[in-house]
Design a protein around this motif. Structure first.
Motif, short mmCIF file in Angstrom:
data_model
loop_
_atom_site.label_atom_id
_atom_site.label_comp_id
_atom_site.label_asym_id
_atom_site.label_seq_id
_atom_site.Cartn_x
_atom_site.Cartn_y
_atom_site.Cartn_z
N GLU A 1 0.82 -1.14 -0.02
CA GLU A 1 0.08 0.27 -0.02
C GLU A 1 0.47 1.20 -0.10
O GLU A 1 0.38 2.63 -0.20
N ILE A 2 1.66 0.74 0.11
CA ILE A 2 3.06 2.08 0.69
C ILE A 2 3.33 2.81 -0.74
O ILE A 2 3.47 2.75 -1.96
N ILE A 3 3.08 4.53 -1.28
CA ILE A 3 4.49 4.78 -2.66
C ILE A 3 4.85 4.96 -2.33
O ILE A 3 5.66 5.93 -0.95
N ASP A 4 6.44 4.73 -2.86
CA ASP A 4 7.44 4.83 -2.61
C ASP A 4 7.87 5.68 -4.68
O ASP A 4 7.68 5.55 -5.33
N PHE A 5 7.97 6.91 -3.17
CA PHE A 5 8.97 7.91 -5.36
C PHE A 5 10.21 7.15 -5.67
O PHE A 5 11.47 8.32 -5.08
N ARG A 6 10.92 6.84 -5.44
CA ARG A 6 11.94 6.15 -5.69
C ARG A 6 12.59 6.47 -7.03
O ARG A 6 12.15 6.54 -7.81
N ALA A 7 13.73 7.27 -7.06
CA ALA A 7 14.43 7.71 -8.20
C ALA A 7 15.04 6.03 -8.93
O ALA A 7 15.13 5.62 -8.43
N SER A 8 14.69 6.05 -10.32
CA SER A 8 15.93 6.10 -11.20
C SER A 8 15.33 4.50 -11.70
O SER A 8 15.60 3.81 -11.92
N HIS A 9 13.91 4.16 -11.36
CA HIS A 9 13.59 2.84 -10.96
C HIS A 9 12.59 2.95 -12.10
O HIS A 9 11.20 3.75 -12.34
N PRO A 10 13.47 2.00 -13.47
CA PRO A 10 11.73 2.69 -15.00
C PRO A 10 10.34 1.92 -14.39
O PRO A 10 11.00 0.81 -13.72
N ALA A 11 9.49 2.03 -15.73
CA ALA A 11 8.61 1.10 -16.02
C ALA A 11 7.93 -0.07 -16.21
O ALA A 11 7.76 0.25 -17.06
N MET A 12 8.09 -1.47 -14.84
CA MET A 12 8.83 -2.69 -15.24
C MET A 12 7.17 -3.24 -16.06
O MET A 12 7.76 -4.07 -16.84
N ASP A 13 6.21 -2.12 -16.19
CA ASP A 13 5.27 -3.30 -16.21
C ASP A 13 4.77 -2.60 -17.93
O ASP A 13 4.43 -3.21 -18.83
N HIS A 14 5.36 -1.65 -18.39
CA HIS A 14 5.87 -1.33 -19.94
C HIS A 14 6.47 -2.15 -20.19
O HIS A 14 7.39 -1.72 -21.38
N PHE A 15 7.50 -2.95 -19.98
CA PHE A 15 8.91 -3.79 -20.75
C PHE A 15 7.78 -4.74 -21.83
O PHE A 15 7.50 -5.25 -21.70
N PRO A 16 8.20 -4.75 -22.97
CA PRO A 16 7.91 -4.97 -24.65
C PRO A 16 8.61 -6.70 -24.26
O PRO A 16 9.18 -7.54 -25.44
#
Length: 471
Positions: free
Chosen positions: A107-122
């Motif tokens: 449930e926590i929202i993490d504003f971690r930097a340099s992490h790509p959107a892995m759900d869009h990996f082709p």
């Protein structure tokens, strides 16, 4: 009274449990040198085991030198048995405990930097190419290969980087590595000797800092401002082995280094007979103006270029690359061979086809649109919610920096934010010279949806309004 838990359901013998617990307390300084241990009878009563169990554990500790016996006095912790962590290890442990999200808390929202959107990996394209490579390749591909990396990928990369980043190189100057981290570690071994100075922009990512320190470097912090590293702050009387910079989107401040400072850096390393190590990790994602080409293109003999596909595609791929001046290639190749022989060949072949068929360009264009929308969502939410902050470092990459007018972003505030369901990252932690970034925080948006960004800012607002700093 000394006490620690004993697990009677464990497969580990009680004697070994007692021994390990006391040994751990000694190594971590919870039991200090020359501190007296309780008698075997006292400890047995305290933790609920037989006296013989404690006696056997003490005997083992005495045998290994952790404790010693003073006749008619008792058992004491010996000298020189504390395993002291170096300062960098303590800082890294502190950062992990301070900033790491608990994995079980979805449930926590993490504003971690340099992490790509892995759900869009082709995945479909990558999976198809992986299948083709596995079925179509000659048997030789499954054997030992060159430490430099797959020849096809190096050739494809040469064309791609020349076109997109203005890099000037030949395929033989490229070495494929297991991510940028390995590349930077090998560069440090290549250029530096024990006790040498390394000039590093300050603040800087803690991972890079750790690599240099563990290699025995004396890190010379060079102050960075909103335009990146300040070349006029570089040492004159002492030659650094190299100058480490992230010019395309400085981490954590987010600056894009202007051409004037790039030229100053090149002139500096020429004068000092040194090198620039350029980490170009998310240069593809520029939203304001045109991306500045790489520093390597300014002077290929003085700039060592480091890149990775971790931020563009996925950290799981572990494919990075280093572009070296020609006179350093043989030595670097030897280091790479002794490090891991060569990087995984099949994934290199898949990556080569992915680039050749235009999928990488297509993916970058797509992700740039997605990250741009997420950037706008973050900026809009912050502007709507807060009146006393400034947003900087948002022209590129996957994070922005917030500078508050009167809020100090310290450990107390970060912990308070976590209690409100949001994780933020203070710039001050990444600073080698403390005190210049107390009111700044990093907010990464690459791996968050627009809805999560809005909710994260709402939780941040709640945290700010309810926060009562300790005097």
């Amino acid at each position: 009274m000394l006490w620690f838990p004993i697990d009677r359901d464990s497969d580990v013998l009680l004697v070994q449990q007692v021994y390990k617990q006391i040994r751990s307390l000694i190594l971590t300084e919870q039991l200090g040198e020359h501190e007296k241990l309780p008698s075997t009878r006292e400890l047995a009563d305290s933790i609920g085991v037989s006296r013989n169990t404690v006696t056997e554990a003490y005997d083992q500790l005495i045998l290994e030198g952790y404790v010693f016996v003073k006749p008619r006095s008792g058992t004491y912790v010996a000298s020189g048995v504390v395993l002291k962590a170096n300062e960098m290890e303590k800082r890294e442990e502190h950062l992990t405990k301070w900033l790491e999200t608990e994995q079980q808390d979805d449930e926590i929202i993490d504003f971690r930097a340099s992490h790509p959107a892995m759900d869009h990996f082709p995945r479909k394209v990558w999976g198809r190419l992986a299948k083709e490579v596995c079925y179509d390749s000659h048997d030789d591909l499954f054997g030992y290969r060159s430490p430099l990396g797959d020849e096809t990928l190096r050739r494809v990369l040469t064309t791609y980087l020349t076109r997109t980043r203005g890099v000037s190189c030949h395929p033989e100057q490229i070495v494929i590595t297991a991510g940028a981290t390995q590349g930077l570690s090998l560069i440090t071994q290549l250029l530096m000797e024990e006790g040498d100075c390394v000039a590093v922009e300050d603040p800087v990512t803690d991972e890079m800092r750790t690599i240099f320190v563990k290699a025995g470097a004396e890190v010379e912090p060079i102050k960075a401002d909103r335009n990146g590293i300040q070349p006029n702050e570089l040492p004159i009387k002492r030659k650094p082995s190299f100058v480490f910079v992230i010019p395309s989107h400085q981490f954590p401040l987010g600056a894009v280094l202007p051409i004037q400072r790039r030229i100053q850096l090149v002139e500096y390393v020429r004068k000092m007979d040194s090198y620039i190590v350029e980490d170009d990790y998310d240069s593809e994602f520029t939203y304001e103006g045109t991306a500045v080409y790489s520093m390597q293109g300014l002077d290929p003999e003085r700039v060592i270029y480091v890149g990775t596909f971790s931020k563009i595609l996925s950290p799981a791929l572990r494919i990075g690359y280093v572009i070296l001046p020609k006179h350093l290639i043989d030595r670097f190749k030897e280091l790479k061979w002794f490090s891991d022989r060569h990087t995984a060949t099949l994934e290199q072949q898949v990556m080569a086809r992915f680039i050749e068929e235009g999928h990488l360009d297509q993916h970058v264009r797509r992700m740039k649109r997605i990250y741009e929308k997420r950037r706008r969502a973050l900026v809009a939410a912050l502007d709507r919610t807060f009146q006393t902050l400034e947003i900087i470092g948002q022209a590129a990459g996957m994070h922005a920096v917030v500078e508050w007018e009167d809020l100090v972003v310290d450990e107390s505030f970060v912990n308070h934010c976590k209690e409100n369901g949001v994780i933020v990252y203070p710039v001050e932690y990444y600073a080698l010279k403390k005190g210049h970034h107390k009111k700044q925080m990093v907010l990464g948006y690459g791996s968050l949806t627009e809805e999560e960004i809005a909710e994260g800012v709402r939780r941040l607002q709640k945290a700010v309004e309810s926060y009562q700093p300790k005097n």
